[in-house]
Scaffold this active site. Structure first.
Site, PDB file in Angstrom:
ATOM      1  N   ARG A 245       0.607  -1.489   0.058  1.00 42.77           N
ATOM      2  CA  ARG A 245      -0.482  -0.008  -0.104  1.00 42.77           C
ATOM      3  C   ARG A 245       0.692   0.972  -0.137  1.00 42.77           C
ATOM      4  O   ARG A 245       1.816   0.927  -0.134  1.00 42.77           O
ATOM      5  CB  ARG A 245      -0.994   0.134   1.335  1.00 42.77           C
ATOM      6  CG  ARG A 245      -0.406   0.020   2.371  1.00 42.77           C
ATOM      7  CD  ARG A 245      -0.432   1.065   3.232  1.00 42.77           C
ATOM      8  NE  ARG A 245       0.260   1.133   4.607  1.00 42.77           N
ATOM      9  CZ  ARG A 245       1.306   2.506   3.892  1.00 42.77           C
ATOM     10  NH1 ARG A 245       2.545   2.170   2.655  1.00 42.77           N
ATOM     11  NH2 ARG A 245       2.707   1.929   5.793  1.00 42.77           N
TER      12      ARG A 245
ATOM     13  N   GLU B 247      -1.036  10.161   7.751  1.00 37.57           N
ATOM     14  CA  GLU B 247       0.251   9.526   7.937  1.00 37.57           C
ATOM     15  C   GLU B 247       0.252   8.996   9.268  1.00 37.57           C
ATOM     16  O   GLU B 247       0.377  10.350   9.607  1.00 37.57           O
ATOM     17  CB  GLU B 247       1.560   9.219   7.018  1.00 37.57           C
ATOM     18  CG  GLU B 247       1.945   8.815   7.082  1.00 37.57           C
ATOM     19  CD  GLU B 247       2.461   7.304   6.216  1.00 37.57           C
ATOM     20  OE1 GLU B 247       1.793   5.997   6.370  1.00 37.57           O
ATOM     21  OE2 GLU B 247       2.241   7.395   5.146  1.00 37.57           O
TER      22      GLU B 247
ATOM     23  N   ASP C  87      -3.322   6.219  12.442  1.00 42.40           N
ATOM     24  CA  ASP C  87      -4.527   5.099  12.183  1.00 42.40           C
ATOM     25  C   ASP C  87      -4.765   5.142  14.097  1.00 42.40           C
ATOM     26  O   ASP C  87      -5.534   4.811  14.185  1.00 42.40           O
ATOM     27  CB  ASP C  87      -3.972   4.770  11.345  1.00 42.40           C
ATOM     28  CG  ASP C  87      -2.549   4.037  11.646  1.00 42.40           C
ATOM     29  OD1 ASP C  87      -2.102   4.202  12.261  1.00 42.40           O
ATOM     30  OD2 ASP C  87      -2.299   2.679  10.457  1.00 42.40           O
TER      31      ASP C  87
ATOM     32  N   ASP D  10      -2.719   0.171   7.415  1.00 39.95           N
ATOM     33  CA  ASP D  10      -1.847  -1.254   6.048  1.00 39.95           C
ATOM     34  C   ASP D  10      -2.684  -2.070   6.027  1.00 39.95           C
ATOM     35  O   ASP D  10      -3.581  -2.469   4.459  1.00 39.95           O
ATOM     36  CB  ASP D  10      -0.084  -1.798   6.715  1.00 39.95           C
ATOM     37  CG  ASP D  10       0.390  -0.984   6.878  1.00 39.95           C
ATOM     38  OD1 ASP D  10       0.120   0.804   6.545  1.00 39.95           O
ATOM     39  OD2 ASP D  10       1.498  -1.250   7.812  1.00 39.95           O
TER      40      ASP D  10
ATOM     41  N   TYR E 251       9.103   4.439  16.623  1.00 41.04           N
ATOM     42  CA  TYR E 251       7.690   4.475  16.187  1.00 41.04           C
ATOM     43  C   TYR E 251       6.129   4.095  17.198  1.00 41.04           C
ATOM     44  O   TYR E 251       5.359   5.072  17.203  1.00 41.04           O
ATOM     45  CB  TYR E 251       7.062   3.031  15.178  1.00 41.04           C
ATOM     46  CG  TYR E 251       6.314   2.810  14.795  1.00 41.04           C
ATOM     47  CD1 TYR E 251       5.225   3.325  13.360  1.00 41.04           C
ATOM     48  CD2 TYR E 251       5.480   1.959  16.026  1.00 41.04           C
ATOM     49  CE1 TYR E 251       3.986   2.973  13.264  1.00 41.04           C
ATOM     50  CE2 TYR E 251       3.690   2.159  15.093  1.00 41.04           C
ATOM     51  CZ  TYR E 251       3.157   2.334  14.205  1.00 41.04           C
ATOM     52  OH  TYR E 251       1.780   1.957  13.595  1.00 41.04           O
TER      53      TYR E 251
HETATM   54  C1  GLA Z   1       3.194   1.356   9.665  1.00 40.87           C
HETATM   55  C2  GLA Z   1       2.297   1.063  10.330  1.00 40.87           C
HETATM   56  C3  GLA Z   1       1.149   1.501   9.925  1.00 40.87           C
HETATM   57  C4  GLA Z   1       1.007   3.042  10.396  1.00 40.87           C
HETATM   58  C5  GLA Z   1       1.643   3.881   9.388  1.00 40.87           C
HETATM   59  C6  GLA Z   1       2.344   5.069   9.611  1.00 40.87           C
HETATM   60  O1  GLA Z   1       2.892   1.276   8.126  1.00 40.87           O
HETATM   61  O2  GLA Z   1       1.831  -0.255  10.068  1.00 40.87           O
HETATM   62  O3  GLA Z   1       0.009   0.938  11.356  1.00 40.87           O
HETATM   63  O4  GLA Z   1       0.968   2.980  11.599  1.00 40.87           O
HETATM   64  O5  GLA Z   1       2.964   2.970   9.743  1.00 40.87           O
HETATM   65  O6  GLA Z   1       1.075   6.114   9.013  1.00 40.87           O
END
Ligand code: GLA
Length: 371
Positions: A22, A28, A31, A160, A210
């Site tokens: 994706r 971004e 979620d 995702d 993260y």
């Molecule tokens: C990763 C995580 C997602 C989202 C993105 C940032 O891809 O798996 O859940 O938080 O980072 O948008």
């Protein structure tokens, strides 16, 4: 199939499945704050061939690497997501015997294009095919999340998995992470494409950065007394007197979720210039307020923006490395790709023109139903 036979010897028939990666367009790092996301499934992904194990061992092979285990639980190798998919399906009532899988991916790993979700979702579809099972799209999303989050232990949101499973044919998904509802937004342009450049810097969604962005955002939401980024206003942030870092995180999730809604409107109106501008603003917010960009990503974005015909550009995925996508007139795509690769500062870049691809519920509608 050949890969399975070569790695583990030729045995019964295997089934195959493909799941796309994706790209987020705008939305971004929102979620996990119950925000809004506009994203597409892309025409790069993960193909798997899967067959039942003859001896109770779980096996996986990918790009010459092999694992074989009695126990499907995560062990820190390439089998983790492959086998977690089956473990998660059992929690959804599917009877999953031990299996062997060969993977072939053209979506790069660790590049912010959801390769992990694609692996898990492709294995889920293949397992359902081999056992003759069917699951609704909603349950497939939940099972894939269970695999990634609860079994492998990555603290991701649900973007995702939704994008990989539910993206519409030839369009984007506008996802409301407050209640997991979505609407399809058709891709309105024939001559506007997404050009992607992987800077080659590896990102790590399971990493400390993260996790800390997520924790800081959740703290900011609690301090503001809300449960969703969609409830936050600039005045609220100002009035709350949040500590500097939480204030920035709140500003990012609030502005980004609003931008995602505007981006969907720009797509519906066929306004590529507006969508591009929102993508560039998204990048600035990720860089300055959420602090997840890197010099190589910033340089690739700046290089893309200097190309005539580029409407906007941004980093994609979790950040701390990975990929930049640019919205560009198709006849400027190769110039844009070259500019981004040159701008990304000496990293070994790969680039692609990405096209919206249908999600798993369309590609594997024999086993993933639209419910
Ligand atoms: C990763 C995580 C997602 C989202 C993105 C940032 O891809 O798996 O859940 O938080 O980072 O948008």
């Amino acid at each position: 199939m050949r890969a399975l036979d070569d790695a583990f010897g030729s045995r019964e028939e295997a089934v195959t499945a493909f799941a796309p990666g994706r790209s987020t367009l705008v939305g971004e790092h929102v979620d996990y704050a119950a925000g809004m996301v506009l994203c597409i499934a892309i025409d790069l992904g993960v193909a798997v061939a899967l067959r039942l194990s003859p001896d109770g061992m779980y096996r996986a092979v990918s790009a010459g690497q092999r694992v074989a285990r009695v126990n499907p639980a995560p062990a820190g190798d390439l089998g983790d997501r492959v086998f977690a998919a089956g473990l998660a399906l059992r929690r959804y009532g599917v009877d999953v015997p031990p299996y062997e899988v060969a993977l072939a991916a053209d979506v790069p790993a660790g590049a912010g294009l959801a390769s992990s979700a694609a692996v898990i979702c492709a294995v889920i579809a293949a397992v359902l095919r081999i056992v003759g099972g069917r699951l609704g799209a909603h349950d497939v999303v939940s099972a894939a999340l269970t695999a990634e989050r609860d079994i492998v232990g990555v603290p991701c949101g649900s973007l995702d998995q939704h994008a990989v499973v539910e993206s519409p044919e030839g369009g984007a998904l506008l996802l409301d992470c407050r209640n997991d509802s979505w609407t399809a937004v058709p891709w309105p342009w024939r001559d506007v494409v997404l050009c992607a450049c992987n800077t080659g810097e590896q990102h790590d969604v399971g990493g400390a950065e993260y996790r800390s962005r997520r924790a800081q955002t959740e703290l900011a939401l609690r301090e503001l007394g809300v449960t969703s980024a969609q409830e936050i206003t600039a005045e609220m942030i100002e009035a709350a007197g949040l500590p500097v870092v939480e204030g920035r995180r709140a500003r990012h999730v609030a502005s980004e979720t609003a931008r995602a809604v505007q981006a969907a409107r720009a797509m519906r109106e066929g306004d590529a210039h507006h969508l591009g501008r929102l993508m560039t603003e998204s990048h600035r917010s990720l860089r300055d307020d959420h602090e997840v960009s890197t010099q190589a990503l910033d340089a690739a974005v700046a290089a893309a923006l200097r190309v005539p015909g580029c409407h906007g550009a941004r980093m994609v995925g979790a950040g701390f490395g990975g990929t930049v996508v640019a919205l560009v007139e198709s006849d400027s795509a190769s110039e844009c790709a070259a500019a981004m690769s040159g701008g990304a500062g000496g990293h070994a870049c790969s680039s692609w023109v990405l096209r919206p691809c249908a999600g798993l519920m369309h590609l594997a509608s024999d086993v993933v139903t639209s419910g």
